[in-house]
Design a protein around this motif. Structure first.
Motif, mmCIF file in Angstrom:
data_model
loop_
_atom_site.group_PDB
_atom_site.id
_atom_site.type_symbol
_atom_site.label_atom_id
_atom_site.label_comp_id
_atom_site.label_asym_id
_atom_site.label_seq_id
_atom_site.Cartn_x
_atom_site.Cartn_y
_atom_site.Cartn_z
ATOM 1 N N ILE A 23 22.448 90.476 54.912
ATOM 2 C CA ILE A 23 23.304 91.315 54.077
ATOM 3 C C ILE A 23 23.155 90.867 52.630
ATOM 4 C CG2 ILE A 23 25.680 91.968 53.528
ATOM 5 C CD1 ILE A 23 26.312 91.766 56.485
ATOM 6 N N ALA A 24 22.913 91.821 51.752
ATOM 7 C CA ALA A 24 22.691 91.508 50.342
ATOM 8 C C ALA A 24 23.339 92.576 49.478
ATOM 9 C CB ALA A 24 21.194 91.430 50.052
ATOM 10 N N LEU A 25 23.646 92.200 48.253
ATOM 11 C CA LEU A 25 24.149 93.163 47.278
ATOM 12 C C LEU A 25 22.989 93.788 46.527
ATOM 13 C CD1 LEU A 25 27.279 91.448 45.648
ATOM 14 C CD2 LEU A 25 27.174 92.993 47.609
ATOM 15 N N THR A 26 23.080 95.085 46.313
ATOM 16 C CA THR A 26 22.058 95.756 45.512
ATOM 17 C C THR A 26 22.239 95.421 44.037
ATOM 18 O OG1 THR A 26 23.385 97.734 45.108
ATOM 19 C CG2 THR A 26 22.056 97.687 47.131
ATOM 20 N N GLN A 27 21.238 95.751 43.265
ATOM 21 C CA GLN A 27 21.376 95.699 41.820
ATOM 22 C C GLN A 27 22.456 96.703 41.394
ATOM 23 O OE1 GLN A 27 18.778 93.839 39.342
ATOM 24 N NE2 GLN A 27 19.544 92.719 41.112
ATOM 25 N N MET A 28 22.888 96.628 40.139
ATOM 26 C CA MET A 28 23.909 97.541 39.624
ATOM 27 C C MET A 28 23.468 98.989 39.833
ATOM 28 S SD MET A 28 26.863 97.763 37.946
ATOM 29 C CE MET A 28 27.110 96.285 36.963
ATOM 30 N N LEU A 29 24.368 99.819 40.366
ATOM 31 C CA LEU A 29 24.050 101.215 40.615
ATOM 32 C C LEU A 29 24.001 102.010 39.319
ATOM 33 C CD1 LEU A 29 26.352 101.937 43.704
ATOM 34 C CD2 LEU A 29 23.944 101.245 43.703
ATOM 35 N N THR A 30 23.111 102.979 39.260
ATOM 36 C CA THR A 30 23.074 103.898 38.131
ATOM 37 C C THR A 30 24.210 104.913 38.292
ATOM 38 O OG1 THR A 30 21.624 105.481 39.244
ATOM 39 C CG2 THR A 30 20.566 103.666 38.014
ATOM 40 N N PRO A 31 24.619 105.612 37.238
ATOM 41 C CA PRO A 31 25.669 106.623 37.367
ATOM 42 C C PRO A 31 25.348 107.682 38.422
ATOM 43 C CG PRO A 31 25.311 106.108 35.055
ATOM 44 C CD PRO A 31 24.239 105.399 35.825
ATOM 45 N N LEU A 32 24.077 108.084 38.524
ATOM 46 C CA LEU A 32 23.698 109.095 39.509
ATOM 47 C C LEU A 32 23.891 108.573 40.925
ATOM 48 C CD1 LEU A 32 22.472 111.796 40.284
ATOM 49 C CD2 LEU A 32 20.194 110.772 40.037
ATOM 50 N N LEU A 33 23.459 107.353 41.199
ATOM 51 C CA LEU A 33 23.615 106.779 42.533
ATOM 52 C C LEU A 33 25.084 106.521 42.861
ATOM 53 C CD1 LEU A 33 20.598 104.283 42.589
ATOM 54 C CD2 LEU A 33 20.771 106.512 43.714
ATOM 55 N N THR A 34 25.860 106.118 41.860
ATOM 56 C CA THR A 34 27.299 105.931 42.050
ATOM 57 C C THR A 34 27.942 107.223 42.536
ATOM 58 O OG1 THR A 34 27.466 104.178 40.399
ATOM 59 C CG2 THR A 34 29.475 105.406 40.878
ATOM 60 N N ALA A 35 27.596 108.332 41.892
ATOM 61 C CA ALA A 35 28.158 109.627 42.269
ATOM 62 C C ALA A 35 27.745 110.024 43.685
ATOM 63 C CB ALA A 35 27.716 110.693 41.270
ATOM 64 N N GLN A 36 26.528 109.665 44.087
ATOM 65 C CA GLN A 36 26.025 110.054 45.400
ATOM 66 C C GLN A 36 26.752 109.342 46.542
ATOM 67 O OE1 GLN A 36 21.805 109.394 45.343
ATOM 68 N NE2 GLN A 36 21.376 111.144 44.017
ATOM 69 N N VAL A 37 27.182 108.103 46.320
ATOM 70 C CA VAL A 37 27.798 107.335 47.412
ATOM 71 C C VAL A 37 29.323 107.296 47.330
ATOM 72 C CG1 VAL A 37 25.765 105.893 47.677
ATOM 73 C CG2 VAL A 37 27.619 105.121 46.194
#
Length: 285
Positions: free
Chosen positions: A223-237
């Motif tokens: 289990i790992a943390l992803t890099q900081m999400l972009t605004p587009l990816l934030t909206a998708q999840v």
């Protein structure tokens, strides 16, 4: 220039940037070191700590540099044709007789990739290519263990390095703009060796509406943390996370905390294959 200097860093990306004006360097697996040649030599770590004692063989060789010269580079140890990060860590933490023994058994090399000062002149505001020329000039008459890191403006050569140099301990490629000055912070970009895989989302940091990082379970169970999400990816999840049931707090094996959540979200990520297990989200599956 005041000691210690704040170093330039690289931001993780998922693909090599292309186009006119980009230069590429292999990223070796070692410790960052800023080499100061004043009246004597000091070696500064990325965090600003003095590590001259641990790298005394490099400091001794650097006495041949012109006075008032400052270089930036990577401290590496070569064993059996590839870099050995374990040997680097052992050297960095050793003291006394053990350190002297490691210096004798596993001599270090310094792969320089930037020239911050030459003959007392601060070059940090100069373009990368001008600093590169200064670096090659100052190291021209010297040899191992002080050497300039290779660099190219040919993206095909950089791709070849990316494919074939991992066997020698290359972690990836760092890309820099030809016209860019040397600035503290993440002013360069880098691509590390990784595999594109599907991963289950098991949590996040931030809030459900604005997650900052996702906690993902990789195919190997890690289990790992992803890099900081972009605004587009934030909206998708965000919508899926808002409906997920929280299961409390948890932490990765590296000690990074996150909010555990039961979701059925699967994402495609680029997962690092080197010792730096960087995970970058690409898209929602």
């Amino acid at each position: 220039m005041d000691y210690p200097v704040e170093v330039a860093l690289a931001q993780q990306v998922v693909a090599l940037p292309e186009g006119e004006g980009w230069w590429y360097e292999p990223k070796l697996d070692g410790d960052r070191g800023v080499l100061w040649r004043r009246d004597t030599v000091r070696i500064q770590t990325r965090a600003g700590r003095d590590a001259t004692e641990q790298w005394i063989d490099i400091a001794t060789a650097a006495m041949d540099l012109p006075a008032d010269t400052v270089l930036d580079g990577e401290l590496v140890i070569w064993r059996e044709g590839r870099t050995d990060f374990g040997a680097v860590r052992s050297r960095a933490s050793a003291r006394g007789r053990r350190l002297a023994d490691l210096v004798r058994r596993y001599p270090a090399s310094y792969a320089a990739f930037d020239c911050l000062m030459l003959n007392g002149q601060d070059l940090r505001g100069r373009p990368y290519l001008e600093r590169r020329r200064a670096l090659l000039e100052v190291l021209e008459k010297l040899g191992p263990p002080l050497q300039a890191l290779p660099a190219t403006d040919d993206v095909d050569v950089a791709r070849t390095w990316y494919e074939v140099l991992p066997e020698q301990g290359c972690e990836g490629i760092v890309a820099k703009r030809a016209t860019s000055p040397y600035k503290p912070g993440r002013s360069w970009v880098k691509i590390r060796h990784s595999q594109v895989v599907d991963a289950d989302v098991v949590g996040y940091t931030g809030t459900p509406a604005r997650p900052q990082h996702l906690a993902v379970r990789l195919p190997d169970g890690r289990i790992a943390l992803t890099q900081m999400l972009t605004p587009l990816l934030t909206a998708q999840v965000a919508s899926s996370l808002s409906e997920a049931a929280l299961a409390g707090r948890a932490a990765t094996a590296a000690g990074e905390e996150y909010r555990s959540a039961a979701t059925d979200v699967v994402v495609e990520v680029a997962a690092g294959t080197t010792r730096h297990a960087v995970v970058t989200m690409i898209r929602v599956r």
